[in-house]
Write a protein that holds these residues in place. Structure first.
Motif, PDB file in Angstrom:
ATOM      1  N   PRO A  35      -2.574  -7.049   2.300  1.00 28.25           N
ATOM      2  CA  PRO A  35      -1.536  -6.098   1.880  1.00 28.25           C
ATOM      3  C   PRO A  35      -0.633  -5.692   3.039  1.00 28.25           C
ATOM      4  O   PRO A  35      -0.970  -5.875   4.206  1.00 28.25           O
ATOM      5  N   VAL A  36       0.523  -5.137   2.684  1.00 26.21           N
ATOM      6  CA  VAL A  36       1.480  -4.636   3.675  1.00 26.21           C
ATOM      7  C   VAL A  36       1.786  -3.175   3.372  1.00 26.21           C
ATOM      8  O   VAL A  36       1.492  -2.673   2.287  1.00 26.21           O
ATOM      9  N   LEU A  37       2.392  -2.514   4.335  1.00 26.61           N
ATOM     10  CA  LEU A  37       2.839  -1.138   4.162  1.00 26.61           C
ATOM     11  C   LEU A  37       4.321  -1.135   3.799  1.00 26.61           C
ATOM     12  O   LEU A  37       5.041  -2.087   4.123  1.00 26.61           O
ATOM     13  N   PRO A  38       4.822  -0.075   3.157  1.00 29.97           N
ATOM     14  CA  PRO A  38       6.247  -0.041   2.798  1.00 29.97           C
ATOM     15  C   PRO A  38       7.167  -0.276   3.984  1.00 29.97           C
ATOM     16  O   PRO A  38       8.189  -0.951   3.849  1.00 29.97           O
ATOM     17  N   GLU A  39       6.813   0.228   5.149  1.00 33.86           N
ATOM     18  CA  GLU A  39       7.686   0.041   6.325  1.00 33.86           C
ATOM     19  C   GLU A  39       7.698  -1.393   6.827  1.00 33.86           C
ATOM     20  O   GLU A  39       8.546  -1.756   7.655  1.00 33.86           O
ATOM     21  N   ASP A  40       6.788  -2.234   6.317  1.00 30.06           N
ATOM     22  CA  ASP A  40       6.755  -3.644   6.719  1.00 30.06           C
ATOM     23  C   ASP A  40       7.602  -4.532   5.799  1.00 30.06           C
ATOM     24  O   ASP A  40       7.736  -5.732   6.058  1.00 30.06           O
ATOM     25  N   LEU A  41       8.164  -3.957   4.730  1.00 32.09           N
ATOM     26  CA  LEU A  41       8.982  -4.744   3.810  1.00 32.09           C
ATOM     27  C   LEU A  41      10.275  -5.172   4.498  1.00 32.09           C
ATOM     28  O   LEU A  41      10.854  -4.407   5.259  1.00 32.09           O
ATOM     29  N   GLU A  42      10.713  -6.367   4.182  1.00 32.62           N
ATOM     30  CA  GLU A  42      11.909  -6.905   4.808  1.00 32.62           C
ATOM     31  C   GLU A  42      13.163  -6.189   4.352  1.00 32.62           C
ATOM     32  O   GLU A  42      14.096  -6.027   5.118  1.00 32.62           O
ATOM     33  N   TRP A  43      13.239  -5.806   3.097  1.00 32.83           N
ATOM     34  CA  TRP A  43      14.473  -5.248   2.543  1.00 32.83           C
ATOM     35  C   TRP A  43      14.193  -3.949   1.859  1.00 32.83           C
ATOM     36  O   TRP A  43      13.473  -3.745   1.039  1.00 32.83           O
ATOM     37  N   LEU A 100       0.824  -1.202   0.000  1.00 26.57           N
ATOM     38  CA  LEU A 100       0.000   0.000   0.000  1.00 26.57           C
ATOM     39  C   LEU A 100       0.862   1.258   0.000  1.00 26.57           C
ATOM     40  O   LEU A 100       1.794   1.386   0.796  1.00 26.57           O
ATOM     41  N   GLY A 101       0.579   2.184  -0.917  1.00 22.23           N
ATOM     42  CA  GLY A 101       1.269   3.462  -0.961  1.00 22.23           C
ATOM     43  C   GLY A 101       2.756   3.375  -1.232  1.00 22.23           C
ATOM     44  O   GLY A 101       3.506   4.263  -0.836  1.00 22.23           O
ATOM     45  N   TYR A 102       3.201   2.348  -1.934  1.00 17.27           N
ATOM     46  CA  TYR A 102       4.632   2.164  -2.198  1.00 17.27           C
ATOM     47  C   TYR A 102       5.190   3.313  -3.032  1.00 17.27           C
ATOM     48  O   TYR A 102       6.281   3.805  -2.778  1.00 17.27           O
ATOM     49  N   TYR A 103       4.462   3.705  -4.061  1.00 20.22           N
ATOM     50  CA  TYR A 103       4.895   4.810  -4.920  1.00 20.22           C
ATOM     51  C   TYR A 103       4.289   6.101  -4.380  1.00 20.22           C
ATOM     52  O   TYR A 103       3.076   6.216  -4.240  1.00 20.22           O
ATOM     53  N   SER A 104       5.136   7.069  -4.083  1.00 18.84           N
ATOM     54  CA  SER A 104       4.659   8.334  -3.520  1.00 18.84           C
ATOM     55  C   SER A 104       4.736   9.432  -4.574  1.00 18.84           C
ATOM     56  O   SER A 104       5.126   9.193  -5.708  1.00 18.84           O
ATOM     57  N   GLY A 105       4.372  10.635  -4.181  1.00 22.56           N
ATOM     58  CA  GLY A 105       4.433  11.769  -5.099  1.00 22.56           C
ATOM     59  C   GLY A 105       3.093  12.040  -5.737  1.00 22.56           C
ATOM     60  O   GLY A 105       2.047  11.620  -5.244  1.00 22.56           O
ATOM     61  N   ASP A 106       3.141  12.756  -6.872  1.00 27.32           N
ATOM     62  CA  ASP A 106       1.904  13.139  -7.564  1.00 27.32           C
ATOM     63  C   ASP A 106       1.131  11.935  -8.075  1.00 27.32           C
ATOM     64  O   ASP A 106      -0.090  11.974  -8.170  1.00 27.32           O
TER      65      ASP A 106
END
Length: 175
Positions: free
Chosen positions: A167-175, A134-140
């Motif tokens: 789904p997961v959030l970017p901060e939950d990614l392992e790497w 969720l929300g991996y790509y930020s910006g416009d």
């Protein structure tokens, strides 16, 4: 005839025909230089007979234990050279190197959830939709990413391809 070779420093000044495309992520110079110095065998260019750059693959290896994997940071082909099988060639090269050099369990990549053409292409290459970020790509153009994976021979039981059910959030990614 197309040839593939390692990406060279001077290629950074020659690949605008590939990078100036709306579907291509463009990174800052230190990003490319880091990949060139740390994972040179996973930074490959496809070159035309006239020495113009047709496309390139930017990858790395990361993780630990059963999460040790190859990662596709970018695979892109100039619009003039699309639909010739170059992306498949570049992806197969990264998969082979990830397996034979790095002994990885799988290869993964992130793709915009709206990029249905790329998703379809990766599925044809044998990648599965592992999870939504969720929300991996930020910006416009903020949007979710799909984390897609393909098991390599080391993952005999394809454990790396068992999709997550939420789904997961970017901060939950392992790497």
């Amino acid at each position: 005839m197309t040839s593939t070779r390692p990406f060279h420093m001077n290629d950074l000044f020659r690949f605008n025909n590939v990078n100036l495309d709306i579907l291509t992520e463009t990174f800052n110079m230190p990003f490319y230089l880091q990949y060139m110095s740390r994972w040179p065998e996973l930074f490959t260019v496809a070159e035309a007979p006239d020495n113009s750059i047709m496309g390139y693959m930017l990858g790395k290896s990361e993780g630990s234990d059963s999460l040790w994997h190859g990662h596709v940071s970018a695979v892109t082909v100039a619009p003039l050279y699309r639909r010739l099988g170059l992306a498949k060639t570049l992806m197969e090269d990264l998969e082979s190197t990830s397996s034979n050099v790095y002994n990885a369990y799988f290869v993964d990549l992130f793709v915009r959830s709206s990029n249905t053409l790329a998703i379809s292409m990766y599925e044809k290459f044998g990648y599965i939709r592992y999870r939504r970020v969720l929300g991996y790509y930020s910006g416009d153009d903020a949007e979710d990413a799909l984390d897609m994976r393909k098991a390599l021979p080391r993952d005999k039981h394809k454990q790396s391809e068992i999709p997550l059910d939420k789904p997961v959030l970017p901060e939950d990614l392992e790497w």
